[in-house]
Scaffold this motif. Structure first.
Motif, PDB file in Angstrom:
ATOM      1  N   LEU A  88      -8.637   7.967 -19.424  1.00  0.00           N
ATOM      2  CA  LEU A  88      -8.655   8.257 -17.990  1.00  0.00           C
ATOM      3  C   LEU A  88      -7.548   7.501 -17.271  1.00  0.00           C
ATOM      4  O   LEU A  88      -6.843   8.066 -16.434  1.00  0.00           O
ATOM      5  CB  LEU A  88     -10.020   7.902 -17.396  1.00  0.00           C
ATOM      6  CG  LEU A  88     -10.157   8.091 -15.879  1.00  0.00           C
ATOM      7  CD1 LEU A  88      -9.949   9.553 -15.490  1.00  0.00           C
ATOM      8  CD2 LEU A  88     -11.515   7.584 -15.389  1.00  0.00           C
TER       9      LEU A  88
ATOM     10  N   ALA B 211     -16.308  12.300 -18.849  1.00  0.00           N
ATOM     11  CA  ALA B 211     -15.592  11.376 -19.736  1.00  0.00           C
ATOM     12  C   ALA B 211     -16.474  11.066 -20.929  1.00  0.00           C
ATOM     13  O   ALA B 211     -17.613  10.607 -20.763  1.00  0.00           O
ATOM     14  CB  ALA B 211     -15.214  10.100 -18.996  1.00  0.00           C
TER      15      ALA B 211
ATOM     16  N   ASP C 157     -13.149   5.967 -23.376  1.00  0.00           N
ATOM     17  CA  ASP C 157     -13.106   7.423 -23.272  1.00  0.00           C
ATOM     18  C   ASP C 157     -11.892   7.980 -24.017  1.00  0.00           C
ATOM     19  O   ASP C 157     -10.780   7.481 -23.876  1.00  0.00           O
ATOM     20  CB  ASP C 157     -13.101   7.871 -21.809  1.00  0.00           C
ATOM     21  CG  ASP C 157     -11.802   7.568 -21.078  1.00  0.00           C
ATOM     22  OD1 ASP C 157     -11.040   8.519 -20.828  1.00  0.00           O
ATOM     23  OD2 ASP C 157     -11.539   6.387 -20.775  1.00  0.00           O
TER      24      ASP C 157
ATOM     25  N   THR D 105     -11.569  13.550 -21.872  1.00  0.00           N
ATOM     26  CA  THR D 105     -11.928  13.479 -20.455  1.00  0.00           C
ATOM     27  C   THR D 105     -11.379  14.675 -19.693  1.00  0.00           C
ATOM     28  O   THR D 105     -10.270  15.140 -19.959  1.00  0.00           O
ATOM     29  CB  THR D 105     -11.384  12.161 -19.840  1.00  0.00           C
ATOM     30  OG1 THR D 105     -12.039  11.063 -20.488  1.00  0.00           O
ATOM     31  CG2 THR D 105     -11.647  12.084 -18.357  1.00  0.00           C
TER      32      THR D 105
ATOM     33  N   ALA E 126     -18.122  10.660 -13.545  1.00  0.00           N
ATOM     34  CA  ALA E 126     -18.552  10.783 -14.935  1.00  0.00           C
ATOM     35  C   ALA E 126     -19.756   9.891 -15.227  1.00  0.00           C
ATOM     36  O   ALA E 126     -20.657  10.274 -15.986  1.00  0.00           O
ATOM     37  CB  ALA E 126     -17.388  10.428 -15.861  1.00  0.00           C
TER      38      ALA E 126
END
Length: 391
Positions: A204, A229, A239, A242, A372
């Motif tokens: 991310l 995510a 993550d 995503t 998320a």
């Protein structure tokens, strides 16, 4: 400064150049010589007229040896503090570039600005938008350049899409799909894949920093953010798969994908307009070329791709079957970033990527992380970007 017209910086340290002769090169210190420092920053700095790579900060002997081989005249320092101790003296630096791990960005940038040294920070500039705005305020207070290395604004496909939009070739854009996908089924380890929030790792904040920055650059402020995510790979801690759905203030919807688990890669861009669409596969070649040891040089083609990789525009047709019209891809141009930095330091042009622009992208990333985690859509208010609330 952080805005579009940075205050001219002092001329490089040392004696002034005689009238009519080129100004001395601006001396650059590079903090960190890992992937970002060795592959991206050092080669691009060295290839830029008016800049010289003066000092690399690293204590790793293998990295020092690699830097010395690539740049025989480079000097070394064991800590950023050694750079600040040179401020104001005959060996003072004109710019420091921070390419160290994400967790160190804010502290080192703060120290550099307080020492009176202009700064370039690799993305993400910080872990939060509030920290980015704090750095922007400090740079403004000191009258210093603070810029963020968002090199993907100079990708070949992004430059081509920006030209198509400027020419109105697609009509009013309704949806922007952007994918930065890789197939890396086994984690490599290291801080970039750490689950420790202090490391600011995970896709991310890594690839997501790029796709969000590109979306905001093309289509303006975000007002709604939804994200998913996931940690897919065995042994992974951060993550690695995503998705973000961003609604812009102008109504465009951006669907942004970043993944290390894509066994089949989707199109890099799929842009749907009222009159036509644009589909482009494949990544810009500049990163692969830099990793392979190639360097941009005057008179040599750079950032170009073969015709078979060009994207296509059209309506109701599949690019896989040859439908649509091929669009020549503009060359990628990472060297343009540091050329713009050199101009900005001399008061000849704007800051190419401001800290406040980076803060706007961090607003989206923070909202995505919350979305998320909590399973909500987050509303961003352009008037008060640091805060978000559920719909």
């Amino acid at each position: 400064m952080t805005g579009s017209s940075p205050r001219p910086q002092p001329e490089p340290s040392g004696s002034a150049a005689p009238a009519g002769t080129p100004a001395p090169a601006l001396r650059v210190g590079l903090v960190g010589y890992g992937l970002a420092g060795s592959v991206f920053h050092a080669p691009l700095i060295a290839a830029t007229d008016g800049l010289v790579l003066d000092t690399v900060v690293t204590t790793d002997e293998e990295r020092r040896a690699a830097a010395r081989t690539a740049f025989p005249e480079v000097r070394f320092a064991a800590s950023p503090q050694e750079l600040w101790e040179r401020a104001g003296g005959p060996e003072a630096l004109d710019l420091v570039v921070i390419a160290s791990p994400n967790r160190t960005h804010v502290a080192i940038a703060t120290a550099a600005l307080r020492a009176g040294v202009p700064v370039v920070v690799d993305k993400p500039i910080a872990g939060t938008a509030a920290e980015a705005r704090g750095l922007a305020a400090l740079a403004d207070e000191r009258g210093l350049l603070l810029s963020v290395f968002q090199n993907r604004r100079w990708d070949n496909d992004f430059r081509t899409l920006a030209r198509l939009l400027a020419d109105g070739a697609l009509g009013e854009v309704q949806r922007f799909e952007s994918r930065f996908e890789r197939w890396r089924p086994r984690p490599k380890g290291g801080w970039r894949e750490s689950g420790d929030p202090r490391e600011i790792g995970g896709l991310l904040y890594d690839l997501g920093s790029h796709v969000v920055d590109q979306a905001l650059t093309l289509f303006g402020p975000a007002v709604l953010v939804y994200a998913e995510a996931d940690v897919r790979r065995p042994g992974a801690a951060a993550d690695d798969d995503t998705f973000l759905a961003v609604t812009h203030a102008n109504g465009v919807r951006s669907h942004l994908y970043v993944s290390a688990t894509a066994a089949q890669l989707g199109p890099r861009f799929r842009v749907l307009g009222r009159d036509a669409g644009y589909v482009k596969y494949g990544l810009d070649p500049q990163e692969a070329d830099l990793r392979a040891g190639l360097r941009p040089a005057a008179g040599r083609p750079w950032g170009e791709e073969p015709e078979e990789l060009w994207g296509r525009t059209g309506s109701g047709e599949s690019p896989h079957t040859g439908g649509g019209t091929p669009v020549p891809t503009l060359p990628g141009d990472y060297p343009a970033y540091y050329a713009a930095i050199a101009d900005a330091l001399r008061g000849r042009g704007p800051n190419p990527v401001t800290a406040l622009q980076a803060a706007a992208a961090l607003d989206v990333l923070e909202a995505a992380r919350r979305s998320a985690r909590e399973g909500v859509t987050v509303r961003l208010s352009p008037a008060t970007p640091p805060h978000a609330s559920d719909l």
